[in-house]
Design a protein around this motif. Structure first.
Motif, PDB file in Angstrom:
ATOM      1  N   ASP A 136     113.226  74.017  16.750  1.00 52.37           N
ATOM      2  CA  ASP A 136     114.302  74.943  17.135  1.00 52.37           C
ATOM      3  C   ASP A 136     114.147  76.294  16.438  1.00 52.37           C
ATOM      4  O   ASP A 136     114.400  77.341  17.040  1.00 52.37           O
ATOM      5  CB  ASP A 136     115.664  74.334  16.796  1.00 52.37           C
ATOM      6  CG  ASP A 136     116.006  73.134  17.673  1.00 52.37           C
ATOM      7  OD1 ASP A 136     115.372  72.988  18.740  1.00 52.37           O
ATOM      8  OD2 ASP A 136     116.885  72.350  17.274  1.00 52.37           O
ATOM      9  N   LEU A 137     113.759  76.289  15.166  1.00 52.96           N
ATOM     10  CA  LEU A 137     113.534  77.545  14.454  1.00 52.96           C
ATOM     11  C   LEU A 137     112.396  78.332  15.094  1.00 52.96           C
ATOM     12  O   LEU A 137     112.475  79.552  15.255  1.00 52.96           O
ATOM     13  CB  LEU A 137     113.218  77.274  12.979  1.00 52.96           C
ATOM     14  CG  LEU A 137     114.401  76.859  12.106  1.00 52.96           C
ATOM     15  CD1 LEU A 137     113.905  76.311  10.767  1.00 52.96           C
ATOM     16  CD2 LEU A 137     115.335  78.049  11.870  1.00 52.96           C
ATOM     17  N   GLY A 138     111.330  77.613  15.475  1.00 46.81           N
ATOM     18  CA  GLY A 138     110.225  78.271  16.156  1.00 46.81           C
ATOM     19  C   GLY A 138     110.658  78.873  17.475  1.00 46.81           C
ATOM     20  O   GLY A 138     110.267  80.000  17.822  1.00 46.81           O
ATOM     21  N   GLY A 139     111.489  78.146  18.219  1.00 48.46           N
ATOM     22  CA  GLY A 139     112.003  78.663  19.479  1.00 48.46           C
ATOM     23  C   GLY A 139     112.872  79.894  19.298  1.00 48.46           C
ATOM     24  O   GLY A 139     112.990  80.720  20.211  1.00 48.46           O
ATOM     25  N   ALA A 140     113.476  80.026  18.118  1.00 48.07           N
ATOM     26  CA  ALA A 140     114.317  81.190  17.820  1.00 48.07           C
ATOM     27  C   ALA A 140     113.518  82.339  17.210  1.00 48.07           C
ATOM     28  O   ALA A 140     114.100  83.341  16.778  1.00 48.07           O
ATOM     29  CB  ALA A 140     115.445  80.784  16.872  1.00 48.07           C
ATOM     30  N   GLY A 141     112.188  82.183  17.134  1.00 48.40           N
ATOM     31  CA  GLY A 141     111.342  83.278  16.665  1.00 48.40           C
ATOM     32  C   GLY A 141     110.961  83.244  15.208  1.00 48.40           C
ATOM     33  O   GLY A 141     110.412  84.217  14.692  1.00 48.40           O
ATOM     34  N   HIS A 142     111.209  82.126  14.523  1.00 50.17           N
ATOM     35  CA  HIS A 142     110.898  82.028  13.098  1.00 50.17           C
ATOM     36  C   HIS A 142     109.655  81.171  12.868  1.00 50.17           C
ATOM     37  O   HIS A 142     109.431  80.178  13.553  1.00 50.17           O
ATOM     38  CB  HIS A 142     112.075  81.434  12.322  1.00 50.17           C
ATOM     39  CG  HIS A 142     113.285  82.313  12.328  1.00 50.17           C
ATOM     40  ND1 HIS A 142     113.484  83.320  11.403  1.00 50.17           N
ATOM     41  CD2 HIS A 142     114.351  82.364  13.157  1.00 50.17           C
ATOM     42  CE1 HIS A 142     114.623  83.941  11.656  1.00 50.17           C
ATOM     43  NE2 HIS A 142     115.165  83.373  12.716  1.00 50.17           N
ATOM     44  N   VAL A 143     108.875  81.563  11.868  1.00 55.05           N
ATOM     45  CA  VAL A 143     107.740  80.772  11.412  1.00 55.05           C
ATOM     46  C   VAL A 143     108.240  79.796  10.349  1.00 55.05           C
ATOM     47  O   VAL A 143     109.008  80.177   9.461  1.00 55.05           O
ATOM     48  CB  VAL A 143     106.643  81.683  10.826  1.00 55.05           C
ATOM     49  CG1 VAL A 143     105.539  80.862  10.174  1.00 55.05           C
ATOM     50  CG2 VAL A 143     106.079  82.587  11.911  1.00 55.05           C
ATOM     51  N   VAL A 144     107.821  78.550  10.444  1.00 50.88           N
ATOM     52  CA  VAL A 144     108.267  77.524   9.496  1.00 50.88           C
ATOM     53  C   VAL A 144     107.221  77.355   8.395  1.00 50.88           C
ATOM     54  O   VAL A 144     106.032  77.168   8.664  1.00 50.88           O
ATOM     55  CB  VAL A 144     108.512  76.183  10.220  1.00 50.88           C
ATOM     56  CG1 VAL A 144     108.766  75.059   9.209  1.00 50.88           C
ATOM     57  CG2 VAL A 144     109.700  76.323  11.173  1.00 50.88           C
ATOM     58  N   VAL A 145     107.679  77.430   7.157  1.00 54.73           N
ATOM     59  CA  VAL A 145     106.817  77.307   5.982  1.00 54.73           C
ATOM     60  C   VAL A 145     107.116  75.991   5.284  1.00 54.73           C
ATOM     61  O   VAL A 145     108.278  75.606   5.126  1.00 54.73           O
ATOM     62  CB  VAL A 145     107.057  78.471   5.004  1.00 54.73           C
ATOM     63  CG1 VAL A 145     106.140  78.356   3.786  1.00 54.73           C
ATOM     64  CG2 VAL A 145     106.864  79.803   5.695  1.00 54.73           C
ATOM     65  N   SER A 146     106.069  75.283   4.851  1.00 57.86           N
ATOM     66  CA  SER A 146     106.266  74.067   4.074  1.00 57.86           C
ATOM     67  C   SER A 146     105.009  73.810   3.252  1.00 57.86           C
ATOM     68  O   SER A 146     104.123  74.663   3.184  1.00 57.86           O
ATOM     69  CB  SER A 146     106.606  72.871   4.988  1.00 57.86           C
ATOM     70  OG  SER A 146     107.243  71.849   4.234  1.00 57.86           O
ATOM     71  N   GLY A 147     104.932  72.630   2.613  1.00 60.13           N
ATOM     72  CA  GLY A 147     103.876  72.374   1.652  1.00 60.13           C
ATOM     73  C   GLY A 147     102.858  71.329   2.028  1.00 60.13           C
ATOM     74  O   GLY A 147     102.067  70.920   1.178  1.00 60.13           O
ATOM     75  N   MET A 148     102.844  70.870   3.295  1.00 64.01           N
ATOM     76  CA  MET A 148     101.876  69.913   3.818  1.00 64.01           C
ATOM     77  C   MET A 148     101.891  68.573   3.085  1.00 64.01           C
ATOM     78  O   MET A 148     100.914  67.826   3.137  1.00 64.01           O
ATOM     79  CB  MET A 148     100.453  70.496   3.818  1.00 64.01           C
ATOM     80  CG  MET A 148      99.589  69.965   4.958  1.00 64.01           C
ATOM     81  SD  MET A 148      97.888  70.604   4.932  1.00 64.01           S
ATOM     82  CE  MET A 148      97.131  69.563   3.670  1.00 64.01           C
TER      83      MET A 148
END
Length: 362
Positions: A136-148
């Motif tokens: 949903d965040l991606g659909g709203a134009g945001h890149v998702v950051v995390s630590g794998m």
């Protein structure tokens, strides 16, 4: 001043960043004091001796060239904090990491980012929520950051792969951990971006993860914690985000689930409640982009040489409990530039730990 480094300056920038006892704060102080990284490198042995250490390990030019070649073999990019393509969000940290390695789509780093982090041993429901929130965040134009990492991190990456996701590693840019995430890593390199502050080939150890968490928070406008026990590393990421002025949100959970203890406590302390993407978007309303702090680059400040008496007075005031540099200035009654210069020398000697946020411990 923002500028593109020459090959020689890039090598010297890398050598300075990899020198023993030179963290982001000490690096930043040295650049402000000496301007050119080559001048700082030349001064390091004498500074360390003044601080009380007879020898300091400085990478050779050949060792720096080896790291650059290792990165090139991986088709990775080294970006220094003074360069125009260094991510704006990271450049806004005080101080920023001196450099980062990237693989994949580095342009994602300058798009609006939101971190989604949480427990490694995550529940199926928590992983489903993280995956859906990331999509949903991606659909709203945001890149998702995390630590794998296992659990929430991996679910967040999977949910955001079609729209853009960034993985920040504790080890080198090629350090795939856990090993079963090799397919995920390859997809991240292909469709997303992988980031590391460490040299290629380095295997992560415990002390690397707080640095990784600082970059996760630093790249992001907001950090969402999905599941976390009370001693979770995700809570460190949330604390760092709050210190950096980022938004912090947490997903509430059952008081019967230990993985909800940390998130519920974050909400109790004032974090935003997150039940879906709308909560994140509301928290981000009105936030503008990041601007790099006004800080001299390649200018060089007038030299300050603290005397032995001041250096030892500063050292005597330090303890394992962090204290602000301004408090040390007040306690010594000495000029701030002289105190700061003494702290750099003590840091190079391993007698002081310069922390982000203007704090120091001994």
């Amino acid at each position: 001043m923002i500028l593109k480094l020459t090959d020689a300056q890039r090598r010297d920038w890398l050598r300075l960043a990899r020198t023993e006892n030179v963290g982001p704060v000490t690096f930043d102080q040295l650049i402000q004091r000496f301007g050119e990284p080559a001048l700082a490198l030349a001064a390091l042995p004498d500074l360390a001796r003044r601080g009380g250490r007879s020898h300091i390990r400085i990478p050779t030019e050949a060792q720096a060239e080896d790291e650059l070649a290792a990165g090139a073999a991986l088709e990775a990019r080294l970006i220094a904090s003074c360069e125009p393509d260094f991510p704006q969000a990271l450049a806004a940290l005080d101080p920023p990491p001196p450099l980062i390695w990237t693989r994949g789509r580095a342009e994602l780093l300058d798009r609006p980012c939101v971190a989604v982090v949480g427990a490694r041993v995550a529940s199926a429901a928590g992983q489903r929520f993280a995956r859906g929130l990331a999509a949903d965040l991606g659909g709203a134009g945001h890149v998702v950051v995390s630590g794998m990492a296992r659990g929430i991190d991996a679910a967040a990456h999977e949910g955001a792969l079609p729209t853009g996701t960034v993985a920040v590693l504790g080890g080198g840019i090629d350090d795939v951990y856990p090993p079963e995430h090799r397919p995920l890593y390859e997809r991240l390199v292909e469709a997303g971006c992988v980031v590391s502050e460490s040299e290629p080939g380095r295997t992560a150890v415990a002390r690397d993860f707080p640095r990784r968490n600082r970059i996760i928070a630093g790249l992001s406008r907001a950090v969402v914690v999905v599941e976390a026990e009370m001693r979770s590393g995700s809570l460190i990421t949330a604390r760092l985000a709050a210190e950096q002025g980022r938004e912090v949100l947490a997903v509430p959970g059952s008081p019967l689930d230990p993985r909800a203890k940390g998130t519920n406590d974050l909400i109790r302390q004032g974090a935003g409640l997150c039940e879906g993407v709308d909560d994140v978007l509301r928290a981000l309303e009105g936030l503008s982009g990041f601007r790099e702090p006004e800080r001299p680059r390649f200018a060089g400040a007038p030299p300050v040489e603290p005397d032995d008496a001041l250096r030892e007075r500063v050292a005597a005031l330090l303890s394992p409990t962090p204290v602000s540099r301004d408090e040390l200035v007040r306690a010594t009654g000495a000029p701030a530039p002289a105190v700061f210069a003494a702290l750099v020398e003590l840091s190079l000697a391993g007698r002081a730990d310069l922390l982000p946020g203007g704090m120091v411990s001994g």
